[in-house]
Motif scaffolding. Sequence first.
Motif, PDB file in Angstrom:
ATOM      1  N   ASP A 198      46.438  24.506  53.812  1.00  0.00           N
ATOM      2  CA  ASP A 198      47.066  23.562  52.894  1.00  0.00           C
ATOM      3  C   ASP A 198      48.086  24.328  52.052  1.00  0.00           C
ATOM      4  N   GLN A 199      49.333  24.251  52.481  1.00  0.00           N
ATOM      5  CA  GLN A 199      50.390  25.032  51.843  1.00  0.00           C
ATOM      6  C   GLN A 199      50.646  24.602  50.396  1.00  0.00           C
ATOM      7  N   ALA A 200      50.259  23.371  50.065  1.00  0.00           N
ATOM      8  CA  ALA A 200      50.472  22.897  48.689  1.00  0.00           C
ATOM      9  C   ALA A 200      49.423  23.458  47.738  1.00  0.00           C
ATOM     10  N   ARG A 201      48.233  23.731  48.240  1.00  0.00           N
ATOM     11  CA  ARG A 201      47.156  24.252  47.390  1.00  0.00           C
ATOM     12  C   ARG A 201      47.119  25.773  47.378  1.00  0.00           C
ATOM     13  N   PHE A 202      47.281  26.380  48.544  1.00  0.00           N
ATOM     14  CA  PHE A 202      47.299  27.836  48.633  1.00  0.00           C
ATOM     15  C   PHE A 202      48.744  28.306  48.515  1.00  0.00           C
ATOM     16  N   ARG A 203      49.102  28.819  47.348  1.00  0.00           N
ATOM     17  CA  ARG A 203      50.486  29.215  47.084  1.00  0.00           C
ATOM     18  C   ARG A 203      50.488  30.276  45.991  1.00  0.00           C
ATOM     19  N   PRO A 204      51.561  31.025  45.880  1.00  0.00           N
ATOM     20  CA  PRO A 204      51.637  32.043  44.818  1.00  0.00           C
ATOM     21  C   PRO A 204      51.554  31.408  43.433  1.00  0.00           C
ATOM     22  N   ASP A 205      50.907  32.118  42.514  1.00  0.00           N
ATOM     23  CA  ASP A 205      50.783  31.648  41.132  1.00  0.00           C
ATOM     24  C   ASP A 205      50.750  32.882  40.233  1.00  0.00           C
ATOM     25  N   ALA A 206      51.863  33.144  39.570  1.00  0.00           N
ATOM     26  CA  ALA A 206      51.994  34.355  38.757  1.00  0.00           C
ATOM     27  C   ALA A 206      51.011  34.379  37.597  1.00  0.00           C
ATOM     28  N   GLY A 207      50.544  33.230  37.161  1.00  0.00           N
ATOM     29  CA  GLY A 207      49.625  33.188  36.019  1.00  0.00           C
ATOM     30  C   GLY A 207      48.164  33.153  36.396  1.00  0.00           C
ATOM     31  N   ALA A 208      47.856  33.215  37.695  1.00  0.00           N
ATOM     32  CA  ALA A 208      46.464  33.045  38.129  1.00  0.00           C
ATOM     33  C   ALA A 208      45.548  34.145  37.610  1.00  0.00           C
ATOM     34  N   LYS A 209      46.036  35.395  37.613  1.00  0.00           N
ATOM     35  CA  LYS A 209      45.176  36.508  37.182  1.00  0.00           C
ATOM     36  C   LYS A 209      44.806  36.366  35.710  1.00  0.00           C
ATOM     37  N   ALA A 210      45.773  36.023  34.883  1.00  0.00           N
ATOM     38  CA  ALA A 210      45.499  35.852  33.455  1.00  0.00           C
ATOM     39  C   ALA A 210      44.528  34.694  33.219  1.00  0.00           C
ATOM     40  N   THR A 211      44.688  33.618  33.997  1.00  0.00           N
ATOM     41  CA  THR A 211      43.797  32.466  33.864  1.00  0.00           C
ATOM     42  C   THR A 211      42.352  32.848  34.150  1.00  0.00           C
ATOM     43  N   LEU A 212      42.154  33.761  35.107  1.00  0.00           N
ATOM     44  CA  LEU A 212      40.806  34.205  35.458  1.00  0.00           C
ATOM     45  C   LEU A 212      40.297  35.301  34.522  1.00  0.00           C
ATOM     46  N   GLY A 213      41.128  35.732  33.587  1.00  0.00           N
ATOM     47  CA  GLY A 213      40.716  36.750  32.637  1.00  0.00           C
ATOM     48  C   GLY A 213      40.621  38.134  33.231  1.00  0.00           C
ATOM     49  N   ILE A 214      41.453  38.418  34.233  1.00  0.00           N
ATOM     50  CA  ILE A 214      41.423  39.717  34.907  1.00  0.00           C
ATOM     51  C   ILE A 214      42.690  40.485  34.558  1.00  0.00           C
ATOM     52  N   ASP A 215      42.498  41.745  34.188  1.00  0.00           N
ATOM     53  CA  ASP A 215      43.631  42.604  33.837  1.00  0.00           C
ATOM     54  C   ASP A 215      43.588  43.837  34.742  1.00  0.00           C
ATOM     55  N   GLY A 216      44.662  44.114  35.439  1.00  0.00           N
ATOM     56  CA  GLY A 216      44.699  45.266  36.325  1.00  0.00           C
ATOM     57  C   GLY A 216      44.637  44.873  37.781  1.00  0.00           C
ATOM     58  N   PRO A 217      44.685  45.847  38.688  1.00  0.00           N
ATOM     59  CA  PRO A 217      44.709  45.569  40.128  1.00  0.00           C
ATOM     60  C   PRO A 217      43.426  44.858  40.583  1.00  0.00           C
ATOM     61  N   LEU A 218      43.595  43.852  41.439  1.00  0.00           N
ATOM     62  CA  LEU A 218      42.459  43.065  41.908  1.00  0.00           C
ATOM     63  C   LEU A 218      42.480  42.933  43.429  1.00  0.00           C
ATOM     64  N   VAL A 219      41.361  43.258  44.049  1.00  0.00           N
ATOM     65  CA  VAL A 219      41.131  43.032  45.477  1.00  0.00           C
ATOM     66  C   VAL A 219      40.108  41.911  45.599  1.00  0.00           C
ATOM     67  N   VAL A 220      40.330  41.010  46.525  1.00  0.00           N
ATOM     68  CA  VAL A 220      39.402  39.902  46.779  1.00  0.00           C
ATOM     69  C   VAL A 220      38.974  39.942  48.233  1.00  0.00           C
ATOM     70  N   SER A 221      37.714  39.609  48.471  1.00  0.00           N
ATOM     71  CA  SER A 221      37.217  39.447  49.834  1.00  0.00           C
ATOM     72  C   SER A 221      36.500  38.111  49.914  1.00  0.00           C
ATOM     73  N   VAL A 222      36.673  37.410  51.027  1.00  0.00           N
ATOM     74  CA  VAL A 222      36.096  36.075  51.192  1.00  0.00           C
ATOM     75  C   VAL A 222      35.353  36.016  52.522  1.00  0.00           C
ATOM     76  N   LEU A 282      39.029  28.330  45.701  1.00  0.00           N
ATOM     77  CA  LEU A 282      39.581  29.556  46.269  1.00  0.00           C
ATOM     78  C   LEU A 282      41.063  29.786  45.956  1.00  0.00           C
ATOM     79  N   PRO A 283      41.919  28.745  45.893  1.00  0.00           N
ATOM     80  CA  PRO A 283      43.356  29.012  45.678  1.00  0.00           C
ATOM     81  C   PRO A 283      43.672  29.887  44.472  1.00  0.00           C
ATOM     82  N   PRO A 284      43.119  29.607  43.277  1.00  0.00           N
ATOM     83  CA  PRO A 284      43.477  30.500  42.157  1.00  0.00           C
ATOM     84  C   PRO A 284      42.941  31.918  42.327  1.00  0.00           C
ATOM     85  N   LEU A 285      41.792  32.067  42.990  1.00  0.00           N
ATOM     86  CA  LEU A 285      41.234  33.403  43.210  1.00  0.00           C
ATOM     87  C   LEU A 285      42.123  34.217  44.152  1.00  0.00           C
TER      88      LEU A 285
END
Length: 388
Positions: A198-222, A282-285
């Motif tokens: 779903d290209q409309a839901r899964f897309r770049p979001d420059a503010g996503a990391k701040a919204t999740l309260g994460i500061d610094g490099p982040l790796v995700v595994s699903v 999952l999209p914001p993560l």
Amino acid sequence: MLRVLTLSTLFPDATRPNFGVFVERQTLGLAALSDTEVRVVAPVGLPPFPLSRHAVYRGLSELPRAETWKGLAVDRPRFLNLPGTNGRWHAAMLARALAPLLTRVRREFAFDVIDASFFFPDGPAVVALGKRFGVPVSIKARGADIHHWGRAPATSAAVREAGRAADGLLTVSEAMRGDMIALGMPGDRIVVHYTGVDQARFRPDAGAKATLGIDGPLVVSVGALIPRKGHDIVIDAVARLPGVALRIAGDGPERAALQAQIDRLGIGGRVVLLGPVPHDSLPPLLAAADVMALASSSEGLANAWVEALASGTSIVIPDAGGAREVLDRAEAGRIVERSPEAFAAAIGELLADPSEPAAVREAASRFTWNRNAETLRAHLAALVERRR
């Protein structure tokens, strides 16, 4: 009008909303096409009574026998799942349970074709049912259904025979097509059917990391917490990268062992097992991640790969399944050896020199649910026309 009976033991329900969401999305896309009607049969395998009343199975045993699920008519018949048999009787039990149901369904929904969305036990069962009702059948291979069931002693013969007997076959990648041919399935009947995103839901979001309260490099595994997904390898890799955080979305039998590994390495402040994350969350993560890393030992073509790319997040994966079909450009990520050292090096390289999210996203542009649905309909319609 093309009337499709979709059969899938891999389909979401109220107790397992994340279970087979990609099958659900594929089916919704097919049903949305003009001149196409779809009915879903999502069988539920249960052990004999009284095991079926155990807490593990109670929720499944209480599911409605029929319901409307996101606009789709869904039947949920039960079939006997005998523990300790390694799947030897699953397909036979499934076909036996479905025959009376499909006889009733056919009176009100004269299906032209049966589409099995998972190879085992669905595939052998639909071959028998196709013969019974005189309609063509298609079977789709996704990954473990070929890599495990297609090689396990108790089930490999049934998988191979179903592949040879089906009117048509689908698979998620060219690599999987090669695996099917190696098992003796006819290559001229196998169509590569890529997943969608779903290209409309899964897309770049420059503010996503701040919204999740994460500061610094982040790796995700699903992915499910099972040995095949290799989460232990990614944990070891991130342990070698000071200051890098890791979030793992998924649940499964390896959770306690992975948590023990995190505690032993002393990285609990950086590495967190999130547990089961609803697919809608999952999209914001993925957009917040700098890298998505998944060290699977085998895959068909993982939906998580494509969803990460659509989110503008580069991926690090081994050379498994359709990896080379997805990573067709340097911006998309790295294919590496399945070891902590190789994963750590690749993740570090991508963190030091990140690609533009728009360039990463471009690698996922060909994976759409519209294309997925149209390819599926064309394939099924050709089987019906050929039978006529």
